[in-house]
Write an enzyme that holds these catalytic residues in place. Structure first.
Site, PDB file in Angstrom:
ATOM      1  N   SER A 271       0.839  -1.194   0.000  1.00 39.65           N
ATOM      2  CA  SER A 271       0.000   0.000   0.000  1.00 39.65           C
ATOM      3  C   SER A 271       0.873   1.242   0.000  1.00 39.65           C
ATOM      4  CB  SER A 271      -0.927   0.027   1.224  1.00 39.65           C
ATOM      5  OG  SER A 271      -0.183   0.193   2.424  1.00 39.65           O
TER       6      SER A 271
ATOM      7  N   ILE B 205       3.208   4.384  -0.352  1.00 37.59           N
ATOM      8  CA  ILE B 205       4.475   4.646  -1.035  1.00 37.59           C
ATOM      9  C   ILE B 205       5.118   3.351  -1.510  1.00 37.59           C
ATOM     10  CG2 ILE B 205       6.811   5.564  -0.734  1.00 37.59           C
ATOM     11  CD1 ILE B 205       5.611   7.525   1.325  1.00 37.59           C
TER      12      ILE B 205
ATOM     13  N   TYR C 275       7.213   7.196  16.970  1.00 34.49           N
ATOM     14  CA  TYR C 275       7.519   7.060  15.545  1.00 34.49           C
ATOM     15  C   TYR C 275       8.705   7.952  15.174  1.00 34.49           C
ATOM     16  CZ  TYR C 275       6.491   7.204  10.471  1.00 34.49           C
ATOM     17  OH  TYR C 275       6.553   7.147   9.093  1.00 34.49           O
TER      18      TYR C 275
ATOM     19  N   LYS D  77      12.442   7.036  13.698  1.00 30.87           N
ATOM     20  CA  LYS D  77      12.946   7.611  12.454  1.00 30.87           C
ATOM     21  C   LYS D  77      14.283   8.331  12.673  1.00 30.87           C
ATOM     22  CE  LYS D  77       9.732   6.135   9.776  1.00 30.87           C
ATOM     23  NZ  LYS D  77      10.046   5.111   8.756  1.00 30.87           N
TER      24      LYS D  77
ATOM     25  N   SER E  95      11.368   9.763   7.808  1.00 32.45           N
ATOM     26  CA  SER E  95      10.270  10.732   7.881  1.00 32.45           C
ATOM     27  C   SER E  95      10.798  12.061   8.377  1.00 32.45           C
ATOM     28  CB  SER E  95       9.195  10.219   8.840  1.00 32.45           C
ATOM     29  OG  SER E  95       8.294  11.250   9.198  1.00 32.45           O
TER      30      SER E  95
ATOM     31  N   THR F  67      -1.386   8.688   2.327  1.00 32.47           N
ATOM     32  CA  THR F  67      -1.375   7.225   2.357  1.00 32.47           C
ATOM     33  C   THR F  67      -2.428   6.729   3.348  1.00 32.47           C
ATOM     34  OG1 THR F  67       0.231   7.064   4.165  1.00 32.47           O
ATOM     35  CG2 THR F  67       1.110   7.241   1.904  1.00 32.47           C
TER      36      THR F  67
END
Length: 320
Positions: free
Chosen positions: A53, A55, A203, A207, A177, A236
């Protein structure tokens, strides 16, 4: 400094223009990008995680179209099988295979890497794209927080298991990200505790670790080209589900998945990224991994060493 550099600097300063589809459109024009569909990857083997799904799917489409031997690593058997069949049908590419693995499960990652190495003479491009953002704290059976397991430990281990398959000039590309700009490098606090847990912050910490490890891999394994990137703000399913408020606020200026995947495909296919290693990219240009003084101060050799020790211990693998 030429006009393109001046324009890029003006776009880069405000986050909205840089990360949105505005930045993508302007840079594509002023830098006169070579269209991604003009590359030929028929002699390359590409392994990509998280291809079903967003990218990842857009990138898988591009690699299949360019003729690459493509290995799709995913955790959902029905989705990845359907994707492989569609890519073969749409692009006439019969060199597409699938491997099942949850990137948060070190045993599955180790087995996936061994299978890929056994089935392919070499890996020319390894793309770490699989990712997830959880608003509630989750852990793996070994106790590792799940966001870190998927984004940091799993990719580290997969790179290690495939290291002998990565020949001189092979490329390892990590999808990071822009959120990592907001947090410092930490090891002691890399796993947020239940009382203070925030999915978006966890998150970002993962990253930040990714881009730091990208530089460390480049220093330690010279024959391979390591690059990390961020795609800008992309529309997304993951963003819509995990960050609904953000999605509603900036939805009109979000990039398409294909736009978010463009730099990934370029890093895999173009000669220029083969001349350097350990870089961080946005829209086919090298970017600093720090925008704030406090995150730069946190990025010490001591913390970097501790990060490598932490991830190698969790992965059960280290450079010999």
């Amino acid at each position: 400094m030429n006009l393109a550099d001046v324009i890029d600097g003006l776009i880069e300063a405000p986050v909205v223009t840089s990360f949105s589809r505005v930045g993508y459109a302007v840079r594509k024009r002023v830098d006169d990008w070579r269209p991604s569909w003009t590359y030929d990857m028929r002699d390359r083997t590409v392994v990509i995680t998280g291809p079903t799904s967003g990218i990842g799917e857009a990138a898988a489409n591009a690699f299949a179209r360019l003729g690459a031997t493509l290995v799709l690593v995913a955790r959902n058997e029905s989705k990845v099988s359907e994707l492989a069949e569609r890519l073969s049908r749409d692009f006439g590419n019969d060199r597409i295979s699938t491997v099942l693995a949850d990137l948060g499960d070190v045993d599955m990652v180790r087995e996936a890497g061994r299978r890929i190495a056994g089935e392919h003479d070499r890996v020319d491009v390894l793309v770490h794209n699989a990712g997830s953002l959880f608003n509630d704290r989750r852990t793996q059976p070994d106790g590792t927080e799940t966001t870190l397991a998927v984004h940091v430990v799993g990719p580290f281990l997969l790179t290690g298991v495939l290291l002998d398959s990565l020949e001189e000039g092979s490329r390892v590309i990590t999808m990071s990200s822009g959120g990592m700009y907001t947090v410092p490098l930490t090891v002691g606090g890399i796993e947020m505790d239940p009382s203070s847990y925030k999915g978006a912050t966890q998150y970002a910490l993962a990253k930040r670790a990714q881009v730091t490890l990208n530089e460390m891999w480049a220093e330690r394994v010279r024959r391979v080209r390591f690059h990390a990137m961020h795609p800008g703000w992309v529309d997304t399913p993951g963003v819509e589900d995990s960050l609904p408020g953000f999605h509603r606020l900036v939805g009109p200026v979000l990039r398409t998945p294909s736009q978010g995947a463009d730099t990934m495909v370029w890093l895999a296919a173009d000669p220029e990224p083969g001349t350097s290693s350990g870089r961080f990219w946005l829209d086919r240009r090298v970017r600093d991994i720090h925008k704030l003084a406090r995150t730069r101060r946190s990025d010490t050799p001591e913390r970097r060493g501790r990060l490598w020790e932490w991830v190698s211990a969790r992965a059960g693998w280290d450079l010999r």
